[in-house]
Design a protein around this motif. Structure first.
Motif, PDB file in Angstrom:
ATOM      1  N   LYS A   4       0.838  -1.193   0.000  1.00 44.85           N
ATOM      2  CA  LYS A   4       0.000   0.000   0.000  1.00 44.85           C
ATOM      3  C   LYS A   4       0.872   1.243   0.000  1.00 44.85           C
ATOM      4  O   LYS A   4       1.952   1.251   0.560  1.00 44.85           O
ATOM      5  CB  LYS A   4      -0.898   0.032   1.252  1.00 44.85           C
ATOM      6  CG  LYS A   4      -1.886  -1.087   1.321  1.00 44.85           C
ATOM      7  CD  LYS A   4      -2.717  -1.003   2.570  1.00 44.85           C
ATOM      8  CE  LYS A   4      -3.677  -2.198   2.596  1.00 44.85           C
ATOM      9  NZ  LYS A   4      -4.524  -2.186   3.773  1.00 44.85           N
ATOM     10  N   LEU A   5       0.332   2.287  -0.622  1.00 44.89           N
ATOM     11  CA  LEU A   5       0.940   3.609  -0.526  1.00 44.89           C
ATOM     12  C   LEU A   5       0.171   4.395   0.514  1.00 44.89           C
ATOM     13  O   LEU A   5      -1.062   4.417   0.492  1.00 44.89           O
ATOM     14  CB  LEU A   5       0.852   4.358  -1.858  1.00 44.89           C
ATOM     15  CG  LEU A   5       1.749   3.910  -2.991  1.00 44.89           C
ATOM     16  CD1 LEU A   5       1.495   4.772  -4.229  1.00 44.89           C
ATOM     17  CD2 LEU A   5       3.199   3.977  -2.599  1.00 44.89           C
ATOM     18  N   ALA A   6       0.911   4.996   1.414  1.00 43.19           N
ATOM     19  CA  ALA A   6       0.262   5.782   2.455  1.00 43.19           C
ATOM     20  C   ALA A   6       1.121   6.999   2.745  1.00 43.19           C
ATOM     21  O   ALA A   6       2.324   7.025   2.497  1.00 43.19           O
ATOM     22  CB  ALA A   6       0.085   4.950   3.710  1.00 43.19           C
ATOM     23  N   THR A   7       0.484   8.027   3.280  1.00 41.09           N
ATOM     24  CA  THR A   7       1.186   9.237   3.674  1.00 41.09           C
ATOM     25  C   THR A   7       1.292   9.268   5.181  1.00 41.09           C
ATOM     26  O   THR A   7       0.330   8.972   5.889  1.00 41.09           O
ATOM     27  CB  THR A   7       0.418  10.484   3.185  1.00 41.09           C
ATOM     28  OG1 THR A   7       0.324  10.429   1.771  1.00 41.09           O
ATOM     29  CG2 THR A   7       1.105  11.757   3.605  1.00 41.09           C
ATOM     30  N   TRP A   8       2.476   9.590   5.657  1.00 37.08           N
ATOM     31  CA  TRP A   8       2.630   9.777   7.096  1.00 37.08           C
ATOM     32  C   TRP A   8       2.299  11.211   7.405  1.00 37.08           C
ATOM     33  O   TRP A   8       2.930  12.140   6.910  1.00 37.08           O
ATOM     34  CB  TRP A   8       4.055   9.487   7.532  1.00 37.08           C
ATOM     35  CG  TRP A   8       4.432   8.035   7.437  1.00 37.08           C
ATOM     36  CD1 TRP A   8       3.608   6.974   7.198  1.00 37.08           C
ATOM     37  CD2 TRP A   8       5.737   7.499   7.584  1.00 37.08           C
ATOM     38  NE1 TRP A   8       4.302   5.804   7.189  1.00 37.08           N
ATOM     39  CE2 TRP A   8       5.635   6.099   7.427  1.00 37.08           C
ATOM     40  CE3 TRP A   8       6.972   8.034   7.844  1.00 37.08           C
ATOM     41  CZ2 TRP A   8       6.720   5.257   7.518  1.00 37.08           C
ATOM     42  CZ3 TRP A   8       8.061   7.188   7.938  1.00 37.08           C
ATOM     43  CH2 TRP A   8       7.935   5.823   7.779  1.00 37.08           C
ATOM     44  N   GLU A  15      -5.258   5.288   1.814  1.00 38.53           N
ATOM     45  CA  GLU A  15      -4.195   4.389   1.365  1.00 38.53           C
ATOM     46  C   GLU A  15      -4.551   3.884  -0.020  1.00 38.53           C
ATOM     47  O   GLU A  15      -5.728   3.681  -0.338  1.00 38.53           O
ATOM     48  CB  GLU A  15      -4.049   3.210   2.320  1.00 38.53           C
ATOM     49  CG  GLU A  15      -3.549   3.602   3.684  1.00 38.53           C
ATOM     50  CD  GLU A  15      -3.405   2.395   4.611  1.00 38.53           C
ATOM     51  OE1 GLU A  15      -3.992   1.325   4.325  1.00 38.53           O
ATOM     52  OE2 GLU A  15      -2.703   2.538   5.618  1.00 38.53           O
ATOM     53  N   ILE A  16      -3.529   3.665  -0.811  1.00 34.26           N
ATOM     54  CA  ILE A  16      -3.732   3.152  -2.170  1.00 34.26           C
ATOM     55  C   ILE A  16      -3.071   1.780  -2.248  1.00 34.26           C
ATOM     56  O   ILE A  16      -1.874   1.646  -1.940  1.00 34.26           O
ATOM     57  CB  ILE A  16      -3.112   4.097  -3.224  1.00 34.26           C
ATOM     58  CG1 ILE A  16      -3.733   5.487  -3.117  1.00 34.26           C
ATOM     59  CG2 ILE A  16      -3.259   3.520  -4.627  1.00 34.26           C
ATOM     60  CD1 ILE A  16      -3.034   6.534  -3.970  1.00 34.26           C
ATOM     61  N   GLU A  17      -3.841   0.804  -2.636  1.00 32.56           N
ATOM     62  CA  GLU A  17      -3.271  -0.532  -2.779  1.00 32.56           C
ATOM     63  C   GLU A  17      -2.519  -0.623  -4.098  1.00 32.56           C
ATOM     64  O   GLU A  17      -2.974  -0.137  -5.128  1.00 32.56           O
ATOM     65  CB  GLU A  17      -4.373  -1.589  -2.717  1.00 32.56           C
ATOM     66  CG  GLU A  17      -4.947  -1.736  -1.329  1.00 32.56           C
ATOM     67  CD  GLU A  17      -5.684  -3.046  -1.134  1.00 32.56           C
ATOM     68  OE1 GLU A  17      -5.344  -4.041  -1.796  1.00 32.56           O
ATOM     69  OE2 GLU A  17      -6.590  -3.055  -0.290  1.00 32.56           O
ATOM     70  N   ILE A  18      -1.342  -1.252  -4.033  1.00 33.33           N
ATOM     71  CA  ILE A  18      -0.531  -1.479  -5.235  1.00 33.33           C
ATOM     72  C   ILE A  18      -0.075  -2.931  -5.220  1.00 33.33           C
ATOM     73  O   ILE A  18      -0.097  -3.601  -4.178  1.00 33.33           O
ATOM     74  CB  ILE A  18       0.690  -0.533  -5.298  1.00 33.33           C
ATOM     75  CG1 ILE A  18       1.593  -0.707  -4.068  1.00 33.33           C
ATOM     76  CG2 ILE A  18       0.249   0.919  -5.426  1.00 33.33           C
ATOM     77  CD1 ILE A  18       2.903   0.072  -4.128  1.00 33.33           C
ATOM     78  N   ASN A  19       0.378  -3.417  -6.373  1.00 35.84           N
ATOM     79  CA  ASN A  19       0.877  -4.790  -6.430  1.00 35.84           C
ATOM     80  C   ASN A  19       2.391  -4.802  -6.196  1.00 35.84           C
ATOM     81  O   ASN A  19       3.034  -3.756  -6.090  1.00 35.84           O
ATOM     82  CB  ASN A  19       0.497  -5.480  -7.753  1.00 35.84           C
ATOM     83  CG  ASN A  19       1.069  -4.771  -8.960  1.00 35.84           C
ATOM     84  OD1 ASN A  19       2.207  -4.286  -8.936  1.00 35.84           O
ATOM     85  ND2 ASN A  19       0.280  -4.707 -10.025  1.00 35.84           N
TER      86      ASN A  19
END
Length: 163
Positions: A4-8, A15-19
């Motif tokens: 997942k891509l997430a911002t702290w 959150e954005i799910e990625i492979n």
């Protein structure tokens, strides 16, 4: 495994799910950007050190032209300034040359090999390159580059010779 891509941050962000392939691609892009930034920062060191040497050369020359001082303290300060600027320039250049290959290799292996070949060719064919390398080795391991500051008055103009 989930990627997942997430911002702290202090607030909540989506959150954005990625492979896994996207994750690996982002990791590689991060490495490339860090390597490119390292190259840029080292290049900026060279440019800044060169600019400081030129600025001090102009400042010292114009000051000596107008003031015509001959005391030991000012000669010592001039010599010290030139030595500091020359050592900084030579050291930052050597830093760049020693590390450029490893940084470019992260970005593009073929380009890194071309850079290695071209820098070797330049070293072998350009006397000034070899001289600056030898001068850098001298100031790093043996002594400073500037030993004598000499003023020569010719009519109204004045030249400073650095030995």
């Amino acid at each position: 495994m989930d990627f997942k891509l997430a911002t702290w941050g202090l607030s909540s962000f989506p959150e954005i799910e990625i492979n896994e392939k996207q994750f690996q691609s982002l990791c590689q892009a991060n490495k490339v950007l860090k390597a490119a930034m390292a190259i840029e920062e080292k290049y900026e060191l060279i440019i800044s050190n060169y600019l400081e040497l030129e600025k001090d050369s102009l400042s010292i020359s114009s000051s000596n032209m107008l003031r015509r001082s001959n005391n030991y303290s000012e000669f010592f300060d001039v010599r010290s300034t030139f030595n500091r600027r020359i050592v900084n320039l030579l050291t930052s250049t050597k830093l760049y040359l020693d590390q450029i290959y490893q940084h470019v290799k992260v970005c593009n292996l073929d380009l890194a090999n071309i850079i290695k070949l071209k820098t070797n060719k330049e070293y072998d064919s350009v006397f000034e390159y070899r001289f600056m390398e030898a001068l850098r080795n001298h100031v790093q391991h043996h002594g400073l580059a500037v030993h004598v500051i000499k003023k020569i008055l010719a009519g109204l103009s004045m030249m400073i010779h650095v030995y």
